[in-house]
Enzyme design. Structure first.
Site, short mmCIF file in Angstrom:
data_model
loop_
_atom_site.label_atom_id
_atom_site.label_comp_id
_atom_site.label_asym_id
_atom_site.label_seq_id
_atom_site.Cartn_x
_atom_site.Cartn_y
_atom_site.Cartn_z
N LYS A 49 38.27 55.04 17.72
CA LYS A 49 37.76 54.94 18.98
C LYS A 49 38.02 55.87 19.77
O LYS A 49 37.10 56.54 20.62
CB LYS A 49 37.91 53.34 20.31
CG LYS A 49 37.13 52.49 20.14
CD LYS A 49 38.04 51.09 20.49
CE LYS A 49 39.44 50.94 20.56
NZ LYS A 49 39.64 50.01 19.53
N THR A 50 39.14 56.03 19.73
CA THR A 50 39.79 57.78 20.41
C THR A 50 39.60 59.12 20.01
O THR A 50 38.88 59.88 20.23
CB THR A 50 41.50 57.73 20.20
OG1 THR A 50 41.73 56.22 20.94
CG2 THR A 50 42.05 58.52 20.72
N ASP A 236 39.90 56.40 27.72
CA ASP A 236 40.22 55.75 26.80
C ASP A 236 40.70 54.24 27.81
O ASP A 236 41.26 54.21 28.42
CB ASP A 236 41.98 56.56 25.83
CG ASP A 236 41.48 55.95 24.59
OD1 ASP A 236 41.12 55.06 24.16
OD2 ASP A 236 42.68 56.47 23.84
N GLU A 237 41.03 53.04 25.82
CA GLU A 237 41.53 51.52 27.12
C GLU A 237 41.53 50.60 28.11
O GLU A 237 42.69 51.12 28.64
CB GLU A 237 43.60 52.47 26.58
CG GLU A 237 44.18 52.86 25.28
CD GLU A 237 44.23 52.11 24.35
OE1 GLU A 237 44.39 50.68 24.36
OE2 GLU A 237 44.97 53.17 23.58
N GLN A 270 43.40 44.11 22.29
CA GLN A 270 44.28 44.89 22.92
C GLN A 270 44.91 44.99 24.37
O GLN A 270 45.47 45.61 24.58
CB GLN A 270 44.10 45.80 21.68
CG GLN A 270 44.51 46.37 20.66
CD GLN A 270 44.68 47.47 20.18
OE1 GLN A 270 45.52 48.60 20.51
NE2 GLN A 270 42.90 48.33 19.81
N ARG A 618 49.29 48.40 13.93
CA ARG A 618 49.66 49.53 14.25
C ARG A 618 49.93 50.68 12.87
O ARG A 618 50.14 51.86 12.39
CB ARG A 618 50.73 49.99 14.98
CG ARG A 618 50.61 49.85 16.44
CD ARG A 618 50.29 51.00 17.42
NE ARG A 618 48.73 49.22 16.57
CZ ARG A 618 47.64 49.82 17.56
NH1 ARG A 618 47.50 51.37 17.82
NH2 ARG A 618 46.81 49.64 17.50
P1 ATP Z 1 43.17 52.01 18.68
O1 ATP Z 1 42.37 50.52 18.83
O2 ATP Z 1 44.43 51.53 17.49
O3 ATP Z 1 43.46 52.55 19.64
P2 ATP Z 1 41.16 53.79 17.31
O4 ATP Z 1 39.64 52.40 17.73
O5 ATP Z 1 41.17 54.42 18.99
O6 ATP Z 1 42.31 52.62 17.76
P3 ATP Z 1 41.44 55.79 16.12
O7 ATP Z 1 43.24 56.07 16.35
O8 ATP Z 1 40.79 56.77 16.53
O9 ATP Z 1 41.29 54.42 16.42
O10 ATP Z 1 41.29 55.79 14.06
C1 ATP Z 1 41.55 55.48 13.80
C2 ATP Z 1 41.80 55.90 12.18
O11 ATP Z 1 40.96 55.76 11.93
C3 ATP Z 1 43.07 57.53 12.85
O12 ATP Z 1 43.58 58.26 11.68
C4 ATP Z 1 41.55 58.60 12.48
O13 ATP Z 1 41.44 59.99 12.61
C5 ATP Z 1 40.65 57.45 11.94
N1 ATP Z 1 39.20 57.60 11.53
C6 ATP Z 1 38.81 57.16 12.21
N2 ATP Z 1 37.09 57.34 12.06
C7 ATP Z 1 36.85 58.30 11.46
C8 ATP Z 1 36.43 58.29 10.20
N3 ATP Z 1 34.68 58.22 10.63
N4 ATP Z 1 36.45 58.19 8.45
C9 ATP Z 1 37.42 58.08 8.28
N5 ATP Z 1 38.72 58.25 9.25
C10 ATP Z 1 38.37 58.00 10.42
MG MG Z 2 42.72 54.22 20.21
#
Ligand code: ATP
Ligand code: MG
Length: 740
Positions: A49-50, A236-237, A270, A618
């Protein structure tokens, strides 16, 4: 921490080409390419997402849809804002300036400086901290005839803050709502408080959002100006936004005759800030609020191994209140290690084992920078800090202050220093007016002058001025009470030892009462920390030994630059990721917290479970959960029950290990863990430093940390006489008594 700023995300996309899109999966790509119109990305932890949000920022710029300053991007922490800024700078090839990127509060502060005059402030207004807020509020409350025992100033401040979180100015507070608090005076106090703040050209934290929202509501010209400016909004969030933040977003995003270009990403599983007024319902309402909204779901988790994901998913499935999402591992490597659940004999061993495990992981090639210890409550960090210092493992406290540097701990240490060394002027100066005893800077100056002219320590000068009635009246009485408290404590120190003495001093000086009366969200944590401090005290033979130890731990300074393990609360870990995550303290009463258990009901428990879910997710490669069979409460040990969350982890993803240590077993049994044949576990624990002092009845059975079990033979509000077998009757303060 998801990616290092120098990662490959933008390195091959310096202005041309679309290679940054190639690193996304089709759903993520869709989320970025639907650039116009409202979009909600609703997805589980670690699904990118981020990353989608950051890439979207880049995409908007690279496709010339907007200039950098025409994008409004809201992050949850300043740290996340910094990371995003760095990535955007990298992309642009020069430091990005003038970006509207930051937390809700930071963004609002910037807007309010521009339009301060609309609410009667000037652009140089000051932002008050909690101390200032309280001092001001007390002055406001004074003329109102309210029961300040029931409605102490911090409680009223809490009510006002919640109103502000909901976007309620005094005019918007309804009669029925007002009647709930402070005998129906709260709204009037709120109004007077707001007026006074304006006179002082000041505002508090909550006002930043409230004032700006009010300006946007009432000044269509200003609203239109920002609506034109912000062509894209990124959040975000989103699951943790509260009502006023939500109103602010809507006022900016809903432009007449144009699509709302707002993209929010979030995960209902979350949502962990409802205690600060966050409304997870905002996510559910998104489609209704922003007509024509697209919803994108991301289901592949790129962060964690299959076992870690499986464990987290199994846990969160126990919550009823959820939207339900699919989450599968997007990592192509093996299933990885199962989540390790380790039962240790006691809380000291827990800290020791976590340290040892971290060192082992380091030898196995993991950097300390990729490890984190995530605790439920701030007080838990002390044991880890000490073990880390002892074993020389570099650490950093994230989003918080090191244990012994926290304000309440420094205060309590100052009390102890004066006790152990009456000539410690610095310490005496710190405690003299904490809690407030009406000693202003002028009074302190007078004391200093007297001390200097007689060449005596401040404490001696204080005694002299009291005796000579130079220090008199209300202030004199209060200072006299402090001096008396110190004197009685010295007696107790000689007779009963340092643990009881310090407990007495914190109580008799009014220091504990200050935090007990404080109903701000931080107060319970501070009381926990004080309790933990007293617990630590019991490890040392004398007060002097303890103070020396603290001085050594505090001296351990941080060499910037080297890799260190992170120590932080679960709340602070939101959005971050680490290879190795240690999750200690999974016991009933710690996690889920005692407060949640006391409150009862399902919603608090579900929030705790979401927090557990945040914790496990995490971890990239290793998640290790610890629970201790006994935790120290003051000088005594108390049995603990493993957290219910441990039973909820699916067996196929977990390995459970019990530390079997015969010598410790033997020691347990010799301690007073079992009383009358029944283990203490079955009893509900009372938190001796909890906000309200319990009332005690004659004949009631109680336990004192030092004297053991006894029976109440007389009681008034704060003091009781307790008969202890073999010890006779003791006159005690109620705070340290536990009901049996
Ligand atoms: P959270 O809910 O904990 O905030 P999030 O959904 O924001 O998580 P991110 O932090 O954006 O998730 O991504 C999690 C990990 O996966 C990061 O290390 C990111 O670089 C990696 N990632 C995201 N998308 C891809 C992709 N398409 N291919 C490979 N790695 C990815
Ligand atoms: Mg995130």
């Amino acid at each position: 921490m998801s990616e290092h700023p120098s990662s490959a995300l933008f390195s091959s996309s310096s202005g041309q080409g679309e290679s940054y899109l190639a690193r996304l999966n089709p759903e993520q790509r869709a989320a970025i390419e639907t650039t116009d119109g409202p979009l909600l990305v609703l997805a589980g932890a670690g699904t990118g997402k981020t990353r989608v949000l950051t890439t979207r920022f880049a995409h908007i710029l690279l496709t010339n849809r907007a200039k950098p300053w025409q994008i409004l991007a809201v992050t949850f922490t300043n740290k996340a804002a910094k990371e995003m800024r760095e990535r955007v700078s990298l992309l642009l090839g020069n430091p990005a300036e003038g970006l509207w990127l930051g937390t809700f509060h930071a963004l609002c502060a910037r807007m309010l400086r521009r339009h301060a005059d609309y609410v009667g402030l000037t652009s140089s207004f000051t932002i008050l901290d909690t101390d200032d807020q309280l001092r001001l509020l007390k002055q406001i409350i004074a003329p109102f005839q309210i029961d300040t025992k029931r409605w102490p100033a911090p409680g009223i401040l809490g009510v006002i803050q919640r109103w502000k979180d909901r976007g309620l100015t005094p005019e918007r507070v309804t009669d029925s709502e007002d009647s709930d608090f402070a005998d129906g005076h709260c709204r009037a106090i709120y109004r007077a408080y707001q007026e006074r703040l304006i006179q002082l050209n000041a505002c508090d934290f909550g006002d930043l959002m409230l004032h700006v929202t009010e300006i946007l509501r009432t000044r269509p010209d200003v609203q239109a100006q920002y609506q034109r400016l912000f062509r894209y909004i990124l959040v975000d969030e989103y699951q943790d936004t509260n009502t006023v933040q939500y109103l602010w977003l809507r006022l900016l995003a809903l432009r007449p005759g144009e699509p709302a270009n707002i993209c929010c990403v979030g995960d209902d599983d979350q949502s962990i800030y409802s205690w600060r007024g966050a409304q997870v319902g905002n996510i559910l309402r998104f489609e209704k609020d922003f007509p024509g909204a697209h919803i994108v779901r991301l289901e592949r988790n790129y962060r964690s191994t299959r076992h870690i994901l499986g464990a987290a998913a199994g846990l969160i499935a126990h919550n009823d209140e959820r939207l339900g999402k699919t989450l599968r591992s997007g990592r192509e490597d093996s299933d990885g290690e199962k989540v390790l659940v380790v039962g240790v004999s006691d809380s000291d061993h827990e800290a020791r084992d976590v340290c040892a495990m971290a060192e082992k992981m380091q030898r196995d090639g993991h950097s300390l920078a990729e490890m984190a210890i995530l605790v439920r409550a701030g007080f838990q960090t002390r044991a880890f800090e000490e073990k880390l210092v002892q074993s020389g493992v570099p650490y950093r406290i994230v989003g918080g202050v090191r244990f012994y540097e926290r304000a309440e701990i420094r205060d309590a240490l100052a009390y102890m220093r004066v006790l152990s060394q009456p000539a410690d002027d610095l310490a005496f100066e710190r405690i003299l007016n904490t809690p407030k005893r009406g000693m202003g800077p002028a009074g302190v100056q007078k004391l200093h002058a007297a001390a200097r002219s007689h060449q005596v320590p401040l404490t001696t000068a204080t005694r002299t001025l009291l005796a000579e009635k130079v220090l008199k009246g209300k202030v004199g009485d209060q200072v006299q009470e402090l001096v008396n408290a110190l004197d009685t404590t010295r007696d107790i120190l000689a007779r009963e030892g340092h643990v009881v003495a310090v407990e007495h001093l914190l109580e008799a000086s009014g220091y504990l009462a200050m935090w007990q009366a404080d109903t701000s969200p931080e107060a319970p944590g501070r009381l926990e920390n004080l309790k933990e401090l007293v617990r630590a005290l019991a490890d040392f033979g004398t007060l002097g030994e303890f103070l020396e130890h603290v001085a050594l731990v505090m001296e351990h300074d941080e060499n910037a630059g080297d890799a260190r393990i992170s120590l932080m609360t679960l709340h602070g870990a939101k959005g971050l990721e680490f290879d190795v995550v240690f999750l200690p303290g999974w016991e009933e009463g710690v996690f889920p917290s005692q407060r949640t258990l006391d409150e009862g009901g399902n919603s608090g428990l579900e929030e705790e479970r979401r927090l557990a879910y945040v914790g496990i997710t995490r971890a990239r490669k290793h998640a290790m959960i610890f629970h201790a069979a006994r935790r120290r409460v003051y000088a005594n040990w108390q049995d603990s029950i493993p957290s219910r969350f441990l039973d909820e982890l699916p067996d196929e993803h977990v390995i459970r290990q019990e530390e079997r240590d015969a010598s410790h077993r033997a020691r347990h049994l010799s301690d007073s863990v079992f009383v009358g044949g029944a283990p203490l576990v079955a009893r509900r624990r009372r938190d001796p430093l909890a906000g309200n002092t319990p009332s005690f009845q004659l004949g009631e059975r109680v336990r004192h940390p030092r004297f053991g079990e006894g029976i109440i033979v007389s009681a008034d509000h704060h003091h009781v006489d307790v008969a202890f077998e073999g010890l006779g009757i003791k006159h005690l303060l109620t705070s340290f008594l536990e009901k049996l």
